[in-house]
Design an enzyme around this catalytic site. Structure first.
Site, short mmCIF file in Angstrom:
data_model
loop_
_atom_site.label_atom_id
_atom_site.label_comp_id
_atom_site.label_asym_id
_atom_site.label_seq_id
_atom_site.Cartn_x
_atom_site.Cartn_y
_atom_site.Cartn_z
N HIS A 1 -5.36 5.68 3.87
CA HIS A 1 -4.11 4.79 3.73
C HIS A 1 -2.89 5.77 3.93
O HIS A 1 -1.99 5.12 4.39
CB HIS A 1 -4.12 3.96 2.58
CG HIS A 1 -4.75 2.82 2.60
ND1 HIS A 1 -4.10 1.63 2.77
CD2 HIS A 1 -5.93 2.22 2.55
CE1 HIS A 1 -4.79 0.45 3.18
NE2 HIS A 1 -6.20 1.08 2.65
N HIS B 1 -7.45 -0.63 10.57
CA HIS B 1 -7.49 0.08 9.39
C HIS B 1 -8.90 -0.69 8.85
O HIS B 1 -9.73 0.14 7.97
CB HIS B 1 -6.38 -0.39 8.40
CG HIS B 1 -6.72 -0.64 7.08
ND1 HIS B 1 -7.13 -1.96 6.67
CD2 HIS B 1 -6.96 -0.11 5.90
CE1 HIS B 1 -7.25 -2.19 5.34
NE2 HIS B 1 -7.12 -0.93 4.83
N HIS C 1 0.85 -1.23 -0.07
CA HIS C 1 0.00 -0.16 -0.17
C HIS C 1 0.92 1.26 0.00
O HIS C 1 0.58 2.18 -0.75
CB HIS C 1 -0.76 0.15 1.14
CG HIS C 1 -2.06 -0.84 0.99
ND1 HIS C 1 -1.85 -2.33 1.21
CD2 HIS C 1 -3.50 -0.62 0.42
CE1 HIS C 1 -3.14 -2.92 0.97
NE2 HIS C 1 -4.12 -2.09 0.56
CU1 C2O Z 1 -5.89 -2.46 0.59
CU2 C2O Z 1 -7.34 -0.17 3.07
O1 C2O Z 1 -7.18 -1.75 1.85
#
Ligand code: C2O
Length: 601
Positions: free
Chosen positions: A369, A336, A210
């Site tokens: 994120h 998250h 991410h």
């Molecule tokens: Cu790939 Cu918040 O997820």
């Protein structure tokens, strides 16, 4: 070092017995039957079952929590007994490699069926190796709720331009969102396999993947507005009242390019986030309830760090090597997930934020994120910039992204480890979850139990159980009354193994640890929340497309928790699994030791 220059020596870890009193939706012991491994044996009326511990501060070697330089070299930790006490390393071992792009196939999503989210590129031979953007200006990511007017305008303009790109442009908003769908909903099989899904969640790849994804997204946005210093803001949900609201830039103007109508409108400001939210829970209504929720959120974050600082697997996610499928999400990922669930609508299929395949279609995703990424940076800094996994199967795992020039770029996990090298930092903001008082305030708000129903428990046993009612079981600790140095060598970990969760819908259960009365009696309270299992719909299709469940392990650090509930000297404790939603089966419950990565420094 403008970022992260905080002092992290005083994280409150858990302290006196915190009996969790969920606001709603948690099946109470009076409305749901216990699983048959426990039977009710007594019924009295009182009260305060024993909690007079004082607050404990994080017990760990000071050198590990002092701030380390972010841009510095990585520590070559001599030996990281990462799986000590856990299961043996998977026999299959190798870094994950780039999948065959020409074999991208339809992904599958809950209540939606097959979705075409393959990218407009298939030719990997054009890809170049990543080189750090060293000549670029430093980008400073700021809290979204504190952006200036100008910054808000730029931010919206960047997304306006991204949304205006032709749909088959890999930099377009839809293509950017599709990238997430590809790696979460099974559009690729792992290289060299024909049915092992490539999944970037629920393992040690969650944070690096991410980070890289956001990095290129940020660069594309910057290039669209011709500003190399453009930085994604972060949703500062780990701060107090203001940060925990959905930042107003996402809610105030329904015609804005960062607006998205597929959200839970009842969670718009002034509502504040609840990481333990389950659909249908009503938001806190009084000031007192709001304060208690803020404290509960801070406490959850604080615990995620304090229980895992010496055991990255618990924070970042479990080890996953090429060919592997077992997934074990880390505590940051679970938090998250809570935010995704809370932002997405209550109604199935919970698009956009509440369903992974579509989550990237909400600009808020990248802002959320950005904070997840920041939380990793903080973790890194708290550990003195020590590398989390000195393991080539992690460091050399490779992914591919598209940059601002539509160029395919191959990146390794090792390329993601320094934000400075990627030319961005986070604005330094206070994080109240490191305050000593976090625990105390929570305890104050806590109510006393009014009944004392004791229930008899047995161990979980070796047969898997479906989690239709609360299951309360005994678990033996590998060793009681551990010394300080033993705790430095290994953390104590509660493992819920062989979790079979449906892939086509969300699932969740909570895990509590409590004291044992006598030999085998559990008290009326579930005890302290050790954590929970929470998966959003992700739907990994198997070969032939039929729906399968997916197996997870949940590992929760409980070293501090056990001290806090005064169980350090106990041979056994009671573990309660409380179902919230989804049809879940559990294969086993136990307590293990996990070697810390400081054990041999
Ligand atoms: Cu790939 Cu918040 O997820």
């Amino acid at each position: 070092m403008a970022s992260l220059s905080f002092i992290a020596t005083t994280i409150s870890s858990s302290s006196p017995l915190h009996r969790h009193h969920p606001r709603k939706a948690l099946p109470s012991t009076t409305t749901r039957r216990f699983h048959t491994s426990c039977e009710q044996v007594a019924n009295t009326t009182d009260t305060n079952v024993s909690d007079d511990n004082s607050s404990s501060i994080l017990r760990m070697d000071r050198r590990n929590i002092l701030l380390g330089g972010l841009g510095g070299g990585l520590y070559g930790a001599a030996s990281l007994g990462l799986l000590g006490g856990g299961e043996p390393l998977a026999a299959i071992g190798a870094p994950i490699t780039i999948p065959d792009l020409t074999k991208c196939h339809n992904a599958t999503a809950d209540n939606v069926g097959e979705v075409q989210c393959c990218p407009p590129y298939t030719d990997i031979s054009t890809a170049i190796d990543f080189t750090p953007p060293s000549s670029k200006p430093l980008r400073v990511r700021k809290p979204a709720h504190l952006l200036s007017k100008d910054e808000v305008a730029k931010y919206k303009e960047a997304y306006r331009l991204m949304k205006a790109l032709p749909e088959d442009d890999p930099r377009s908003f839809m293509q950017q969102a599709n990238v997430h769908c590809q790696y979460c909903n099974g559009a690729y099989y792992q290289a060299g396999t024909t049915d092992t899904v490539l999944q970037v969640h629920y393992s040690w790849f969650f944070l690096p993947w991410h980070r890289l994804y956001l990095h290129f997204h940020e660069r594309i946005l910057g290039s669209l507005i011709g500003d190399d210093s453009f930085a994604l803001p972060f949703w500062n949900w780990d701060s107090g009242l203001e940060g925990m609201k959905i930042p107003s830039v996402f809610t105030e103007d329904t015609s804005s390019p960062v607006y998205n109508e597929k959200r839970n409108l009842s969670h718009y400001p002034p509502a504040i986030i609840d990481f333990e939210y389950a659909w249908g829970d009503s938001p806190p209504s009084t000031d007192e309830e709001v304060k208690a929720l803020i404290q509960k959120n801070l406490l959850q974050i604080s615990k995620a760090y304090s229980e895992s600082l010496t055991s990255p697997e618990l924070f970042m996610g479990g080890v996953l090597r090429a060919g592997g499928t077992l997934n074990s999400p880390g505590s940051l990922e679970t938090i998250h997930n809570g935010a995704h669930l809370w932002v997405g609508p209550d109604e199935a299929p919970h698009m956009d934020m509440g369903n992974f395949y579509s989550a990237g279609r909400d600009a808020m995703f990248y802002c959320h994120h950005s904070n997840v990424d920041r939380m990793w940076s903080i973790y890194r800094a708290m550990r003195g910039n020590k590398i989390e996994f000195d393991d080539s199967d992690w460091l050399d795992s490779t992914f591919v992204f598209v940059d601002e020039n539509k160029q395919l770029v191959k990146c390794k996990v090792s390329d993601s480890l320094s934000t400075l090298q990627l030319r961005y930092i986070f604005e330094d903001v206070r994080h109240p979850w490191t305050d000593k008082g976090v625990r105390k305030k929570v305890l104050k708000a806590k109510k006393k139990s009014t009944s004392l129903d004791l229930v008899r428990c047995t161990e979980f046993g070796s047969t898997s159980k479906s989690l239709t009612n609360t299951i309360r079981v005994l678990a033996s600790r590998p060793k009681k009354s551990r010394t300080k140095s033993e705790k430095e060598e290994a953390v104590e970990v509660l493992v819920v193994s062989g979790i079979q969760a449906p892939m086509n819908g969300p699932s969740r259960f909570d895990v509590y640890v409590s004291k044992l009365y006598g030999d085998d009696l559990a008290g009326p309270d579930l005890g302290e929340l050790a954590g929970y299992f929470l998966e959003l719909p992700h739907h990994l299709p198997s070969k032939g497309g039929e729906t399968k469940t997916h197996t997870f392990d949940l590992k929760l650090g409980i070293t501090n928790l056990l001290e806090d509930i005064d169980c350090e000297a106990a041979e056994k404790v009671v573990i309660s699994l409380v179902p919230r939603f989804g049809e879940i089966t559990v294969g086993g419950v136990g307590i293990q030791h996990l070697n810390t990565d400081t054990s041999s420094d």
